[in-house]
Motif scaffolding. Structure first.
Motif, PDB file in Angstrom:
ATOM      1  N   GLU A  59       0.848  -1.184   0.000  1.00 45.37           N
ATOM      2  CA  GLU A  59       0.000   0.000   0.000  1.00 45.37           C
ATOM      3  C   GLU A  59       0.887   1.238   0.000  1.00 45.37           C
ATOM      4  O   GLU A  59       1.877   1.311   0.730  1.00 45.37           O
ATOM      5  N   VAL A  60       0.537   2.210  -0.825  1.00 49.83           N
ATOM      6  CA  VAL A  60       1.243   3.482  -0.897  1.00 49.83           C
ATOM      7  C   VAL A  60       0.259   4.533  -0.386  1.00 49.83           C
ATOM      8  O   VAL A  60      -0.763   4.795  -1.010  1.00 49.83           O
ATOM      9  N   ASP A  61       0.593   5.103   0.779  1.00 49.72           N
ATOM     10  CA  ASP A  61      -0.341   5.955   1.493  1.00 49.72           C
ATOM     11  C   ASP A  61      -0.033   7.441   1.335  1.00 49.72           C
ATOM     12  O   ASP A  61       1.095   7.876   1.539  1.00 49.72           O
ATOM     13  N   GLY A  62      -1.084   8.186   1.016  1.00 50.86           N
ATOM     14  CA  GLY A  62      -0.995   9.639   0.955  1.00 50.86           C
ATOM     15  C   GLY A  62      -1.387  10.250   2.292  1.00 50.86           C
ATOM     16  O   GLY A  62      -1.622   9.544   3.274  1.00 50.86           O
ATOM     17  N   ASP A  63      -1.493  11.567   2.326  1.00 45.76           N
ATOM     18  CA  ASP A  63      -1.760  12.301   3.563  1.00 45.76           C
ATOM     19  C   ASP A  63      -3.057  11.892   4.255  1.00 45.76           C
ATOM     20  O   ASP A  63      -3.129  11.887   5.474  1.00 45.76           O
ATOM     21  N   SER A  64      -4.091  11.536   3.502  1.00 43.58           N
ATOM     22  CA  SER A  64      -5.388  11.204   4.104  1.00 43.58           C
ATOM     23  C   SER A  64      -5.310   9.998   5.034  1.00 43.58           C
ATOM     24  O   SER A  64      -6.148   9.834   5.915  1.00 43.58           O
ATOM     25  N   ARG A  88       3.241  -1.134   4.165  1.00 40.95           N
ATOM     26  CA  ARG A  88       2.833   0.231   3.813  1.00 40.95           C
ATOM     27  C   ARG A  88       4.052   1.140   3.672  1.00 40.95           C
ATOM     28  O   ARG A  88       4.982   1.066   4.463  1.00 40.95           O
ATOM     29  N   PHE A  89       3.981   1.989   2.665  1.00 42.89           N
ATOM     30  CA  PHE A  89       4.967   3.049   2.461  1.00 42.89           C
ATOM     31  C   PHE A  89       4.207   4.341   2.231  1.00 42.89           C
ATOM     32  O   PHE A  89       3.102   4.334   1.698  1.00 42.89           O
ATOM     33  N   THR A  90       4.818   5.453   2.611  1.00 43.66           N
ATOM     34  CA  THR A  90       4.200   6.748   2.321  1.00 43.66           C
ATOM     35  C   THR A  90       4.555   7.151   0.890  1.00 43.66           C
ATOM     36  O   THR A  90       5.553   6.676   0.327  1.00 43.66           O
ATOM     37  N   ASN A  91       3.762   8.049   0.329  1.00 43.66           N
ATOM     38  CA  ASN A  91       4.093   8.604  -0.986  1.00 43.66           C
ATOM     39  C   ASN A  91       5.501   9.186  -0.948  1.00 43.66           C
ATOM     40  O   ASN A  91       6.298   8.986  -1.868  1.00 43.66           O
ATOM     41  N   GLN A  92       5.812   9.905   0.124  1.00 43.29           N
ATOM     42  CA  GLN A  92       7.106  10.551   0.261  1.00 43.29           C
ATOM     43  C   GLN A  92       8.249   9.531   0.256  1.00 43.29           C
ATOM     44  O   GLN A  92       9.263   9.736  -0.411  1.00 43.29           O
TER      45      GLN A  92
END
Length: 122
Positions: A65-70, A96-100
């Motif tokens: 999963e690639v997670d954005g700010d929300s 999970r990884f962040t977009n950043q």
């Protein structure tokens, strides 16, 4: 009408829309995941239960999963926890990884995924 656990036909249009409009981070990570380059074949926007996973390998039962700010609001975190609990209940590992992280530390993220795949294949 009975719902299917994997790729429920009621989600087909939504999954197609997500594949057609990836975030920049999803597009970058897909470049490395596609065609089994990291040791396992992945699919984009794969449905499991009521959820649509960014990337999923049926071979090693790994969801990425690639997670954005929300995802980092109280509501988003609670939703992600329910989602992960469900996926783990059907024996799918979630990473999970962040977009950043994907955009700024691509090499590190790719190496982490390779390592996870290698461990899951043992």
């Amino acid at each position: 009408m009975k719902r299917h656990l994997y790729n429920d036909s009621q989600q087909t249009g939504f999954r197609k829309q997500l594949r057609s409009n990836p975030t920049l981070a999803e597009a970058r990570l897909w470049y490395y995941l596609r065609r089994g380059q990291l040791g396992a074949k992945f699919r984009r926007q794969y449905g499991v239960g009521q959820y649509v996973l960014d990337f999923y390998s049926t071979e090693v039962r790994l969801a990425i999963e690639v997670d954005g700010d929300s995802h980092y609001s109280e509501r988003g975190l609670a939703s992600d926890m329910r989602r992960s609990e469900f996926l783990e209940s059907v024996r799918i590992r979630v990473v999970r990884f962040t977009n950043q992280e994907v955009l700024e530390e691509t090499t590190t993220v790719v190496e982490m995924i390779k390592g996870i795949i290698a461990k899951l294949k043992k």
